[in-house]
Structure formats: structure tokens, C-alpha cells
Design an enzyme around this catalytic site. Sequence first.
Site, PDB file in Angstrom:
ATOM      1  CE1 TYR A 195      19.670   9.707  21.485  1.00 51.82           C
ATOM      2  CE2 TYR A 195      18.866  11.764  22.414  1.00 51.82           C
ATOM      3  CZ  TYR A 195      19.196  10.435  22.563  1.00 51.82           C
ATOM      4  OH  TYR A 195      19.057   9.822  23.779  1.00 51.82           O
ATOM      5  CG  ASP A 244      12.774  15.699  18.107  1.00 42.01           C
ATOM      6  OD1 ASP A 244      12.500  16.553  18.973  1.00 42.01           O
ATOM      7  OD2 ASP A 244      13.495  14.709  18.329  1.00 42.01           O
ATOM      8  CE  LYS A 278      17.680  18.499  24.572  1.00 42.07           C
ATOM      9  NZ  LYS A 278      18.956  18.032  24.930  1.00 42.07           N
TER      10      LYS A 278
END
Length: 427
Positions: free
Chosen positions: A140, A232, A260
Amino acid sequence: MPSRSEALFNRAKKVIPGGVSSPVRFYEPFPFFVSSALGSKLTTADHKTCIDYCMGYGAIVLGHSYPSVIDSVRSQLDKGTLFCTPSEKEVLLCESISKLVPCAEMVRLVNTGSEATMHAIRLSRAFTKKKKVIKFDGCYHGAYDYVLVKAGSGAATVPSSEGVLEETSSHTLVVPYNDSAGLERTIERNPDVACVIIEPVLANMGLILPDRNYLNEVRSITRQKDVVLIFDEVVTGFRLGLGGAGEFFGVKPDIATFAKALGNGFPIAAIAGRAEIMQQLSPSGSVYQASTFAGNAISVTASMSCLGALMEAKNSIYPQMSRMCDSVTATLRDEAEDLKLNCVVNSIGSMYQLFFTSDKVRDASGARKSDQAKFRRLYDYLLKDGVFIPPSQFETCFLSYSHSEDDCDRTVEAYRNALGKIRDDKV
Ligand SMILES: Cc1ncc(COP(=O)(O)O)c(C=O)c1O
């Protein structure tokens, strides 16, 4: 009488589509609402406290409302929040990221993981003058058109998204994770591949680890074929270690994206990478990327303070989180074996996930074979016992520096009870 969470959800549904601000937050019959969070714990709107393993889907690496981060933000609030003109702190933060992350010769700050990966893909297309993107089944990278193809996380449970143009998604090719021969074949058949984007540890399909040497193989294939490699690291950055997965596995991508744990819960993200690629960003180059809130004083201050805390105590923070996670997951494996339940527990650093399946889970199709109904019961039993894990098999559980031995003991006990009930359930 309905609980306060149920009453709030009924109100929310009238003004917020589905009653939630992001789809992964919904589950049947309604999600619990949170009133506050501190350290390793959440307090619900119904005054129940639970140990949190969702931790902002990995963002909260130090713990909720971590004192040094909150203090620095509090003092910045009196000095302004958004200048939209450069400030020294942005330079300091980007210098820190550049020092910590091996591939980060240059850094551009953005606000979210989606923005970071989207612009990393645009940069790769401009740099290579090629069009296609290769992603991996179950990875994702955000909720926008180029990457919403066979995606994990909340998108793992919906077939695809209406509104994504086929003209856009047809430029995105999907290959299985942990299959370097498949990747090589796909690049050979498609000379127009600009970039390969990968979660170096797949954390959006449950947790799936790269096979030994897999990331090295991905690196050498992409290098040989002149394809930009994007790691990523929105989940793994500053969580697996200060240098992220790139440093952990000793593999240097061309571009890496962070979010994050970079802000311990404040919205901040970064695109980092080789200078000759990064220099193409506007205004030094012709790849347009812009944002009003990028580099805002609050997120930058939070991030500097978060990285400061991680750097200062790196020799205790990362080993402590790993040790606790190893001890919880070792006990879960033993419990499942004693109960003769077919379970696989994948873990690395401060991340883990349990799958109800007997086969190794090393790609998205393996994760899809696990028993999701059992997982749902696990979620419900754990929550009743005061342990909150993300409510989907296709997410990862996260520990933080604020989780204590006592939290872990209570967690193991809650899993023990839950697994025992699952074995005995007549379903
Ligand atoms: C690996 C990865 N990349 C990108 C994103 C998108 O980040 P954001 O939700 O901040 O846009 C996520 C979100 O969970 C993610 O896990």
C-alpha cells in the site's frame, strides 16, 4: 442504553460518510471512540483503558503524548505555526534525515505518506523519461490513482476503487512480493518501466518479511535495467532503526519515502534520495511538487524532537522494543502450538502479526489464505480483555518505546485466553 461510542457513531454516520474519517477505522457493528491517549494506552469514550498495538498504524514510535515531543510543540505554539517561507528548523531537520538515512543526499518535506510516494513516482518518471510503475501485490502506498491497484491495508478488503481511471491504473504493473524472477521478467517485457516501488517490509498485508537477499536482488535488477528503485519506508522509516529498512538490510534505494514515525503522531512526511534525482524538483528542476503545509513549524518541531529522542537513546529504544516484541511473539507461537491451532506469527523489530494458517506467509496470496473469521474473533476477544490491535488481518501490530513489561505480560495473557476460546469455539 447504547454506549457512548455507539451513540457517537450514530451521530457520526449522519455527517461523515460511513461515520469515520478513514475507512480502516470502521468495523462491525461500530468502532470504539477514543477520548485520550497516553504512553501505550488509549482511553475510550466509555472510560475503558486498553493497551494499544495500533499506535497510529505505526506512527507512534515513542508513545502517545511523549513528553519531550509535546513540550517542544507547546513552546513552538507561542512562536507561530505556519510561515510559508523557509525557517532554520526545516534545514536542521533535513540535515538530520540526510545524516541518518544512507540514501538521503537531499530531502523534501511533505505532509503525508501518500504525497511522498506520489511525488517520488512523478520524479522517477521525469528522471527516466519512462512511464510505467511496478508495485507489489499487497503493498500500500496511498489512496491515489497510480497505486490503488492490488493494494493492501484497507484497500485489501475491497476489490478496487470506483473512480480510478483505467487509463491511469493501466500504467501500473503488479508483481508478487518475494519473487525476484517475476520482477525481472516483468521489467524485461516492459521496456517503459520508470520505477519499482516497494515496502521493504510489507506491513499492509499483515506483516510479511523479505526473504533473505530478496531486497539485494531487487536492487541489482533495477540497477541493471536503469529503473529507479523507491523504498516506501512510510512504516519502516525510523521504526526498524534510525536509518530505516535501507540501513537495516544494507540496501540503498534511489529514493525513499518517510512519514509515520518521522513525527510520532504529527503529520509530516519526506521524500529523500539521490541528489541528481531530487534536484529535479521544482524550483531547481521541472518536476512540480508543492504544498501549503509542508515544513510547517509544528510538524517540523515535533519531528526534530522525535528524531532527537530516538537518536539520544537509540541504543536502548530499538533493542528494548525488539526484545519485548520477540518475547510476546515467541510466547504466541508456543501458545498456538500447545493449543494445536494452525498459526503463523511474523515479526521484525517492533512489528508483528499473527495469521491463522498453517503455511508460511511470504506474499499477499499467502496472507489471503489465512482464516479471517478467526482473526475477527481474536480481535473481539482481545479488545474485551483490554488489548487493542488493528481490526484487520491485513494490518500490522506495533509496539512503542512506552510499552512496558507489564503491558506485554497482560497482552500475552489476553492472547492466551483469546486463542483458547478460538480453539473451543463451535463455529
Ligand atoms: C507503506 C505506506 N505507504 C504510504 C502510506 C500512505 O500514507 P498516508 O496515509 O500518510 O497518506 C501508508 C499508510 O498507511 C503506508 O503504510
